[in-house]
Design a protein around this motif. Structure first.
Motif, PDB file in Angstrom:
ATOM      1  N   ASN A 131       9.631  24.739   3.641  1.00 26.35           N
ATOM      2  CA  ASN A 131      10.249  25.634   2.657  1.00 26.35           C
ATOM      3  C   ASN A 131      10.143  25.080   1.240  1.00 26.35           C
ATOM      4  OD1 ASN A 131      11.546  28.089   2.165  1.00 26.35           O
ATOM      5  ND2 ASN A 131      13.555  27.113   2.062  1.00 26.35           N
ATOM      6  N   THR A 132       9.185  24.163   1.007  1.00 31.24           N
ATOM      7  CA  THR A 132       9.057  23.512  -0.295  1.00 31.24           C
ATOM      8  C   THR A 132       7.605  23.533  -0.747  1.00 31.24           C
ATOM      9  OG1 THR A 132      10.892  22.019   0.244  1.00 31.24           O
ATOM     10  CG2 THR A 132       9.478  21.401  -1.602  1.00 31.24           C
ATOM     11  N   CYS A 133       7.408  23.894  -2.019  1.00 29.36           N
ATOM     12  CA  CYS A 133       6.085  23.826  -2.653  1.00 29.36           C
ATOM     13  C   CYS A 133       6.034  22.521  -3.440  1.00 29.36           C
ATOM     14  CB  CYS A 133       5.859  25.029  -3.570  1.00 29.36           C
ATOM     15  SG  CYS A 133       4.250  25.020  -4.406  1.00 29.36           S
ATOM     16  N   GLN A 134       5.202  21.591  -3.014  1.00 30.83           N
ATOM     17  CA  GLN A 134       5.151  20.258  -3.601  1.00 30.83           C
ATOM     18  C   GLN A 134       3.979  20.131  -4.587  1.00 30.83           C
ATOM     19  OE1 GLN A 134       5.239  17.207  -0.606  1.00 30.83           O
ATOM     20  NE2 GLN A 134       7.029  18.054   0.452  1.00 30.83           N
ATOM     21  N   ASN A 135       4.127  19.135  -5.464  1.00 33.92           N
ATOM     22  CA  ASN A 135       3.105  18.801  -6.473  1.00 33.92           C
ATOM     23  C   ASN A 135       2.835  19.963  -7.439  1.00 33.92           C
ATOM     24  OD1 ASN A 135       2.842  16.312  -5.189  1.00 33.92           O
ATOM     25  ND2 ASN A 135       1.138  17.015  -3.922  1.00 33.92           N
ATOM     26  N   VAL A 136       3.899  20.598  -7.876  1.00 36.02           N
ATOM     27  CA  VAL A 136       3.769  21.677  -8.856  1.00 36.02           C
ATOM     28  C   VAL A 136       3.759  21.068 -10.261  1.00 36.02           C
ATOM     29  CG1 VAL A 136       4.867  23.734  -9.821  1.00 36.02           C
ATOM     30  CG2 VAL A 136       4.867  23.353  -7.347  1.00 36.02           C
ATOM     31  N   VAL A 137       2.856  21.518 -11.121  1.00 37.88           N
ATOM     32  CA  VAL A 137       2.744  20.983 -12.480  1.00 37.88           C
ATOM     33  C   VAL A 137       3.956  21.430 -13.306  1.00 37.88           C
ATOM     34  CG1 VAL A 137       1.410  21.018 -14.616  1.00 37.88           C
ATOM     35  CG2 VAL A 137       0.240  20.898 -12.404  1.00 37.88           C
ATOM     36  N   SER A 138       4.679  20.453 -13.836  1.00 27.59           N
ATOM     37  CA  SER A 138       5.833  20.747 -14.700  1.00 27.59           C
ATOM     38  C   SER A 138       5.601  20.297 -16.140  1.00 27.59           C
ATOM     39  CB  SER A 138       7.092  20.060 -14.160  1.00 27.59           C
ATOM     40  OG  SER A 138       6.920  18.647 -14.116  1.00 27.59           O
ATOM     41  N   GLN A 139       4.621  19.412 -16.368  1.00 22.38           N
ATOM     42  CA  GLN A 139       4.354  18.925 -17.721  1.00 22.38           C
ATOM     43  C   GLN A 139       2.882  18.557 -17.847  1.00 22.38           C
ATOM     44  OE1 GLN A 139       7.022  16.255 -20.344  1.00 22.38           O
ATOM     45  NE2 GLN A 139       5.619  14.818 -19.398  1.00 22.38           N
ATOM     46  N   VAL A 140       2.280  18.933 -18.982  1.00 15.02           N
ATOM     47  CA  VAL A 140       0.888  18.608 -19.276  1.00 15.02           C
ATOM     48  C   VAL A 140       0.850  17.982 -20.667  1.00 15.02           C
ATOM     49  CG1 VAL A 140      -1.464  19.466 -19.518  1.00 15.02           C
ATOM     50  CG2 VAL A 140       0.089  20.552 -17.877  1.00 15.02           C
TER      51      VAL A 140
END
Length: 608
Positions: A315-324
């Motif tokens: 139930n988790t989406c991992q490694n999502v980009v939060s900062q570039v």
């Protein structure tokens, strides 16, 4: 001796017939200076600087009083003389170790001729000049203490020009005023379409200019595009994908993304995948568009931090980009030399209405410049504060901008905060969501929400204050809520509003005033809350007020009058003459006549 010669020179000017005078030109077109034409006041033909700190301009004996004086923002001739290195202080250099855009005197830009990269120069970043020109045939010998030159204008007339020493003109340029009569002429000269296409039919420029969009190339599809920096738009701050990044414009943007179905968006949305932010190359210069496949025009994007692709785990989406974070190194007209990118990643729980806040940062610095000196905190003025720049504060030994509350789209207090801008009054508010906690913890959380994670202790007096020099900072006066709850055993006194009051004033010369902070204080408005253990949302408010306490000098009230002083016994002979008897009164006309002549003489002197 020099003064008498100049006076004689002025007399010789007056003997010349009126029709012989040549009209001075603000910038003689086609003037070609030669070393042999340089006057004695300017050895080698170089422009010399004026003395600093003089409020009143020096007079020019002989030459400055004859003929019209033309004040120009640039030196006579074709403008090839670069004057910015002689500035005593660069007022627009606000970021130490980093090139400030359009600041032509910023030494961190490493540009010999800044106008080749910048579209214009900020006021005060180039030295203004004042020139007085006459026909060269009128001059036999120059005894002027100021730099002088001989130029040839477009008509072939040799003109003798003197560089006048004027402290007011040498610090700032006078901006031209636009009124109703001149608007049509300026609109014809500078008017045009508000929006221009990036890809035009004519050949691309040879190098980037400040603010130009940065070109990218996708080798897989052979497509030329732009380096984009998503930014928030609308009340919800939704991400706008087509916002281009500008050359030499270091910016930080924040936007929000909302997902209807995160299960499918987790692996299909390119905005969440780090690979979509570096699977291209950057063109060094715009002329690389003509041959984008040529490797000499391509700069690969180097990955600095680890960035794994997103994947769905339960139930988790991992490694999502939060900062570039992009770090771009430039080398003047040679363009972009190096590009690196680093990421921040997070995990999102799959549920209805899931949102993500992303941060995009682009930094520019000179090629092979020390990174430690490149990203120091920028100044808010040099030395005085500039309106709209952050108000600097210190907590412990850490310097940072003073901040205000900022709310998310749903009204809840956000972790990101607004910066307090100098001279700009502001009001902000949000709701602080709390759990069932004790009164002491509730007070601590509300104080932290009002003034930030770190409570400011000192505020910078000037915009270029050094954190290591405590004398350049002043303490912020504040008092916490200490009013006890009367006749209530289950009440808790918490702050619900913070007012930041800043006293400031202009100091220095009226021709170049500098804004500084005289004092600051925090005023809390407290409230006693019953049944605080059941509270979920607490509304908070912050207010910023700037008060101008500048004491301006009184305006001049005309020329001072001469204070005539006479001896105390000046009228004694007249008193004796009038006190005589009848016999002496027959001859009293002479003293009266003398008295009248003296009074008339004094009145005539005063009226001159």
């Amino acid at each position: 001796m020099c003064t008498s010669q100049l006076a004689l020179l002025q007399v010789l000017f007056l003997l010349v017939p009126e029709g012989v005078w040549s009209q001075p030109s603000s910038s003689p077109s086609g003037a070609v200076p030669t070393p042999s034409d340089v006057g004695p006041g300017s050895p080698g033909g170089t422009l010399q600087t004026s003395s600093e700190g003089s409020e009143t301009p020096w007079p020019v004996p002989g030459i400055s009083t004859v003929g019209p004086t033309v004040v120009t923002p640039s030196a006579p001739g074709n403008g090839t003389v670069d004057l910015f290195p002689v500035l005593p202080i660069c007022v627009c250099d606000l970021t130490p170790g980093t090139c400030d855009i359009n600041c032509c005197c910023d030494k961190d830009c490493y540009l010999l001729h800044p106008r080749t990269v910048f579209s214009f120069c900020l006021p005060g970043s180039v030295r203004s000049s004042s020139w007085v020109c006459v026909d060269n045939s009128l001059i036999f010998r120059s005894n002027s203490p100021f730099p002088s030159r001989v130029f040839i204008d477009s008509s072939g007339i040799r003109q003798f020009c003197v560089h006048v020493n004027d402290s007011k003109l040498n610090y700032f340029q006078k901006l031209q005023k636009v009124n109703a009569t001149r608007f049509e002429a300026l609109a014809t000269e500078f008017g045009g379409g508000s929006f221009t296409s990036t890809f035009q039919t004519q050949s691309p420029p040879p190098h980037y200019r400040a603010g130009d969009p940065i070109l990218t190339y996708f080798p897989t599809w052979s497509v030329i595009s732009l380096l984009r920096q998503p930014a928030g738009v609308g009340a919800w701050g939704l991400c706008a994908e087509n916002n281009p990044a500008g050359f030499l414009e270091s910016k930080s943007t924040t936007c929000a993304r909302f997902f209807k179905n995160l299960t499918s968006s987790c692996t299909l949305d390119p905005a969440l995948n780090a690979a979509s932010y570096y699977n291209f190359t950057v063109l060094k210069v715009p002329k690389g568009m003509t041959d984008p496949q040529n490797l000499k025009f391509q700069v690969p994007v180097t990955l600095v931090s680890e960035a794994d692709p997103p994947f769905l785990s339960g139930n988790t989406c991992q490694n999502v980009v939060s900062q570039v974070i992009y770090e771009i190194e430039t080398n003047g007209t040679f363009g972009i030399q190096k590009v690196s990118v680093s990421f921040g990643q997070t995990n999102l729980t799959v549920k209805p209405g899931t949102s993500l806040e992303q941060h995009f940062i682009i930094r520019f610095r000179a090629f092979q410049q020390n990174i430690a000196t490149s990203f120091t905190h920028p100044r808010s003025g040099n030395p005085g504060y500039l309106v709209g720049k952050p108000l600097l504060a210190i907590t412990g030994d850490l310097s940072h901008p003073m901040t205000l509350l900022q709310s998310r789209g749903d009204g809840i207090c956000s972790v990101k905060r607004h910066e307090v801008q100098f001279g700009v009054n502001a009001v902000s508010g949000c709701k602080l969501r709390l759990k069932k906690v004790a009164c002491s913890h509730l007070q601590q959380e509300t104080y932290k929400a009002l003034h930030g994670k770190t409570s400011p202790e000192l505020v910078a007096i000037f915009g270029n204050a050094d954190p290591a020099q405590k004398s350049e900072w002043t303490r912020i006066l504040s008092s916490n809520c200490s009013v006890p709850a009367m006749h209530c055993t289950s009440c808790c006194v918490i702050p619900v509003s913070l007012e930041i009051q800043v006293l400031w004033a202009f100091i220095g010369l009226q021709s170049n005033p500098q804004a500084h902070v005289s004092g600051a204080r925090f005023l809390y408005r407290c409230q006693s809350i019953k049944d605080y253990q059941q509270i979920i949302d607490v509304p908070l408010t912050t207010v910023v007020t700037f008060v101008d306490i500048t004491q301006k000098p009184e305006p001049p009230r005309g020329q001072p009058r001469i204070d005539w002083k006479l001896p105390f016994d000046f009228f004694f002979p007249f008193k004796v003459a009038f006190s005589r008897g009848v016999d002496s009164q027959k001859g009293s006309a002479s003293p009266i006549l003398i008295l009248c002549l003296l009074v008339l003489g004094v009145l005539k002197l005063e009226t001159r």
